[in-house]
Design an enzyme around this catalytic site. Structure first.
Site, PDB file in Angstrom:
ATOM      1  N   ALA A   1      36.958 -72.463  -8.211  1.00 24.17           N
ATOM      2  CA  ALA A   1      35.893 -71.933  -9.015  1.00 24.17           C
ATOM      3  C   ALA A   1      36.148 -71.037 -10.126  1.00 24.17           C
ATOM      4  O   ALA A   1      35.604 -71.298 -11.155  1.00 24.17           O
ATOM      5  CB  ALA A   1      34.677 -71.414  -8.073  1.00 24.17           C
TER       6      ALA A   1
ATOM      7  N   ASP B   1      39.237 -86.818  -8.631  1.00 24.82           N
ATOM      8  CA  ASP B   1      40.821 -86.746  -8.719  1.00 24.82           C
ATOM      9  C   ASP B   1      40.888 -86.278 -10.400  1.00 24.82           C
ATOM     10  O   ASP B   1      40.427 -86.948 -11.387  1.00 24.82           O
ATOM     11  CB  ASP B   1      41.324 -88.187  -8.736  1.00 24.82           C
ATOM     12  CG  ASP B   1      42.849 -88.106  -9.005  1.00 24.82           C
ATOM     13  OD1 ASP B   1      43.187 -87.863 -10.106  1.00 24.82           O
ATOM     14  OD2 ASP B   1      43.272 -88.669  -8.199  1.00 24.82           O
ATOM     15  N   HIS B   2      41.068 -85.081 -10.526  1.00 22.34           N
ATOM     16  CA  HIS B   2      41.041 -84.182 -11.731  1.00 22.34           C
ATOM     17  C   HIS B   2      41.980 -85.216 -12.894  1.00 22.34           C
ATOM     18  O   HIS B   2      41.485 -84.978 -13.760  1.00 22.34           O
ATOM     19  CB  HIS B   2      41.461 -82.685 -11.868  1.00 22.34           C
ATOM     20  CG  HIS B   2      43.056 -82.464 -11.578  1.00 22.34           C
ATOM     21  ND1 HIS B   2      43.604 -82.505 -10.604  1.00 22.34           N
ATOM     22  CD2 HIS B   2      43.781 -82.029 -12.624  1.00 22.34           C
ATOM     23  CE1 HIS B   2      44.745 -82.053 -10.887  1.00 22.34           C
ATOM     24  NE2 HIS B   2      45.066 -81.717 -12.248  1.00 22.34           N
TER      25      HIS B   2
ATOM     26  N   LYS C   1      58.362 -81.504  -8.086  1.00 24.92           N
ATOM     27  CA  LYS C   1      58.106 -80.040  -8.161  1.00 24.92           C
ATOM     28  C   LYS C   1      59.448 -79.354  -8.658  1.00 24.92           C
ATOM     29  O   LYS C   1      60.471 -80.108  -8.404  1.00 24.92           O
ATOM     30  CB  LYS C   1      57.564 -79.197  -6.984  1.00 24.92           C
ATOM     31  CG  LYS C   1      56.187 -79.768  -6.772  1.00 24.92           C
ATOM     32  CD  LYS C   1      55.177 -78.558  -6.452  1.00 24.92           C
ATOM     33  CE  LYS C   1      53.920 -78.990  -6.262  1.00 24.92           C
ATOM     34  NZ  LYS C   1      52.874 -79.023  -7.149  1.00 24.92           N
TER      35      LYS C   1
ATOM     36  N   HIS D   1      46.699 -88.976  -7.579  1.00 25.19           N
ATOM     37  CA  HIS D   1      46.912 -89.188  -9.146  1.00 25.19           C
ATOM     38  C   HIS D   1      47.798 -90.101  -9.562  1.00 25.19           C
ATOM     39  O   HIS D   1      47.386 -90.791 -10.851  1.00 25.19           O
ATOM     40  CB  HIS D   1      47.385 -87.808  -9.465  1.00 25.19           C
ATOM     41  CG  HIS D   1      46.798 -86.511  -9.139  1.00 25.19           C
ATOM     42  ND1 HIS D   1      45.404 -86.238  -8.993  1.00 25.19           N
ATOM     43  CD2 HIS D   1      47.158 -85.225  -8.522  1.00 25.19           C
ATOM     44  CE1 HIS D   1      45.200 -85.387  -8.335  1.00 25.19           C
ATOM     45  NE2 HIS D   1      46.116 -84.346  -8.317  1.00 25.19           N
TER      46      HIS D   1
HETATM   47  C1  BG6 Z   1      47.144 -81.043  -7.677  1.00 24.69           C
HETATM   48  C2  BG6 Z   1      48.087 -80.763  -6.707  1.00 24.69           C
HETATM   49  O1  BG6 Z   1      46.427 -82.025  -7.288  1.00 24.69           O
HETATM   50  O2  BG6 Z   1      47.566 -81.359  -9.133  1.00 24.69           O
HETATM   51  C3  BG6 Z   1      49.007 -79.709  -7.128  1.00 24.69           C
HETATM   52  O3  BG6 Z   1      47.620 -80.412  -5.691  1.00 24.69           O
HETATM   53  C4  BG6 Z   1      49.519 -79.899  -8.531  1.00 24.69           C
HETATM   54  O4  BG6 Z   1      50.306 -79.659  -6.485  1.00 24.69           O
HETATM   55  C5  BG6 Z   1      48.634 -80.096  -9.631  1.00 24.69           C
HETATM   56  O5  BG6 Z   1      50.367 -78.750  -8.952  1.00 24.69           O
HETATM   57  C6  BG6 Z   1      49.108 -80.810 -10.806  1.00 24.69           C
HETATM   58  O6  BG6 Z   1      47.888 -80.887 -11.935  1.00 24.69           O
HETATM   59  P1  BG6 Z   1      48.395 -80.786 -13.372  1.00 24.69           P
HETATM   60  O7  BG6 Z   1      46.931 -81.104 -14.077  1.00 24.69           O
HETATM   61  O8  BG6 Z   1      48.552 -79.407 -13.604  1.00 24.69           O
HETATM   62  O9  BG6 Z   1      49.212 -81.885 -13.783  1.00 24.69           O
END
Ligand code: BG6
Length: 488
Positions: A16, A179-180, A342, A242
């Protein structure tokens, strides 16, 4: 846009603060929020409305894309925010919440359109959904929508169970699964570019494309999320959601002006055409890795199993690379290589489309100039598109040299993923949310990998932090005569 109440579970949480409030603020500045808008934040701790508003304001200073330095603008924005204590399991708290929402609806003359955003652990999703139903919070005359974040289940069965529970309180078209990655501007561009540029549309086929490489490298390690991450690994944390969403967005062939329903059906088709992996395929097509100590951009970092709260014996995957094939007319025989990890050398999410090499026969075998055409989508942290072409080098007649046609945007101009997603959710546009069909099919496809990892059929390769992952990931491509582009 219709006036709405935005009911946020987990209002004092990290997401948030970092993403949701800044995204709402940027939409507000762009006049993309409804004229009448009420936010009710919910959390376990006691907070007054003023204390809550102060927290929201602080989050804008800390995380907003735009400067938050106009006191009048900020005051107008945060005056929409109110707070209620809520214990997720207490039914009576939902009754109090209903009264509060109705009171604000009366004060602002809002129709009972309600968005319920569950920014809480997935273990609470079904309890909250059923309490929303039982309390009558979801049975007002207006519309209701449920926004949830991943993880959506832990495997195929748990995802199905969860979906079944949610569907007792919300219809599929009322559930917006975030799903961002689908909110990232370049990801949203993928289908549009192919659809609206005949030059790309014509090339979007196995006739010209040699392979596709989808990479999401991160420099961060497990951070403070050991409890979560050690249970899920890269395969559940990034790959099932993703990475497969990126694959779907790239592989769909969309007719012009496609509706959200058409997009969904095309994405579903891609997932249905993904060649399923058998146990033996997992061993030869999937690489599992875990980082050990190393150096990233000059800073020494510890190995995964030395991280706080990670067992020394953990076999969890912090890296995964895989080769996939889509058994459909346009993509037959085109390998899709996907990797995410990672503690890699650099943060970069990109898609590279490597074209077949028309120059091969003309030039000598070792000729440096014999470089294939590449179309590169930079998704983050930079956003852009590059096309690599070959031209003749005027200095050295007969040789070719690559040139790059580049388009890059400045981050400042780009809306954040959450801005795009919240805007669409407020409008009720589901195009860039994960439909249940996609989620289910993704879990189904990933399931053999989960089994193979659990049974230890796939070796765990250790890679040094600050590299591009284990050598076996390079071999995955080398077997087919390719290499990962832009690893340097
Ligand atoms: C999240 C994962 O969904 O996406 C994280 O849980 C990851 O582990 C993150 O770091 C990565 O997102 P972005 O937008 O930084 O690529």
């Amino acid at each position: 846009m219709e006036p709405t109440s935005f009911v946020l579970f987990g209002a004092t949480g990290d997401l948030a603060k970092r993403k949701i409030y800044p995204a709402l603020y940027n939409l507000f500045v762009d006049q993309k929020l409804p004229q009448s808008f009420s936010v009710i934040g919910l959390g376990r701790r006691e907070l007054s409305d003023e204390e809550f508003q102060a927290r929201v304001e602080q989050s804008l200073h800390d995380y907003s894309r735009r400067e938050a330095n106009d006191p009048v603008l900020i005051k107008n924005f945060i005056s929409s925010f109110h707070y209620n204590v809520l214990n997720i399991g207490h039914k009576e708290d939902y009754q109090r919440l209903l009264q509060r929402i109705e009171q604000r609806e009366d004060e602002l003359a809002l129709p009972p359109n309600r968005i319920f955003y569950l920014s809480v652990g997935p273990e609470y999703f079904d309890v909250i959904a059923s309490n929303i139903k039982e309390s009558g919070l979801g049975s007002a005359k207006g519309w209701k929508r449920l926004l949830i974040e991943k993880p959506f289940g832990h495997d195929l069965q748990s995802a199905r169970d969860l979906n079944q529970k949610l569907s007792k309180a919300f219809a599929e078209e009322e559930i917006f699964r975030i799903d961002h990655y689908l909110g990232k501007p370049m990801v949203q561009e993928l289908g549009i570019l192919q659809q609206n540029n005949s030059v790309l549309d014509a090339l979007w086929t196995n006739r010209y494309i040699a392979n596709v490489q989808i990479t999401a490298n991160e420099t961060v390690g497990v951070e403070e999320r050991a409890g979560y991450y050690d249970q899920v690994g890269a395969v559940r944390d990034m790959f099932q959601n993703h990475m497969l969403q990126l694959l779907m967005m790239l592989a769909i062939h969309l007719p012009k002006n496609s509706t959200s329903e058409e997009v969904r059906l095309k994405k579903k088709k891609v997932m249905e055409s993904l060649e399923p992996l058998q146990k033996q395929d997992v061993i030869s097509n999937v690489v599992r890795g875990q980082y050990k100590a190393g150096t990233i951009q000059g800073n020494p970092v510890i190995g995964y199993t030395s991280e706080p709260n990670i067992a020394e014996t953990s076999m969890n995957d912090t890296f995964i690379a895989a080769k996939l094939r889509i058994d459909a007319a346009f993509w037959r025989e085109v390998p899709f290589y996907i990797r995410t990890g990672k503690r890699m050398k650099e943060k970069s999410t990109r898609i590279v489309i490597e074209f077949k090499e028309p120059l091969k026969q003309q030039s000598s075998a070792n000729n440096e100039s014999n470089i294939p055409n590449l179309l590169v989508f930079e998704i983050s942290p930079n956003e852009g598109i590059t096309l690599q072409l070959n031209t003749r080098d005027p200095q050295h007649k007969g040789e070719f040299k690559p040139i790059h046609i580049d388009f890059h945007t400045s981050r400042q101009d780009m809306p954040e993923a959450y801005e795009n997603l919240l805007y669409d959710a407020l409008h009720g546009d589901p195009t860039f949310f994960a439909h249940w069909d996609e989620v289910e099919l993704s879990w189904k496809w990933v399931q053999p990998i989960l089994h193979a990892f659990e049974e230890n059929l796939v070796p765990l390769h250790h890679y040094q932090a600050g590299t591009y992952g284990p050598a076996e990931s390079d071999e995955l491509l080398a077997k087919d005569g390719y290499h990962w582009w832009f690893d340097s």
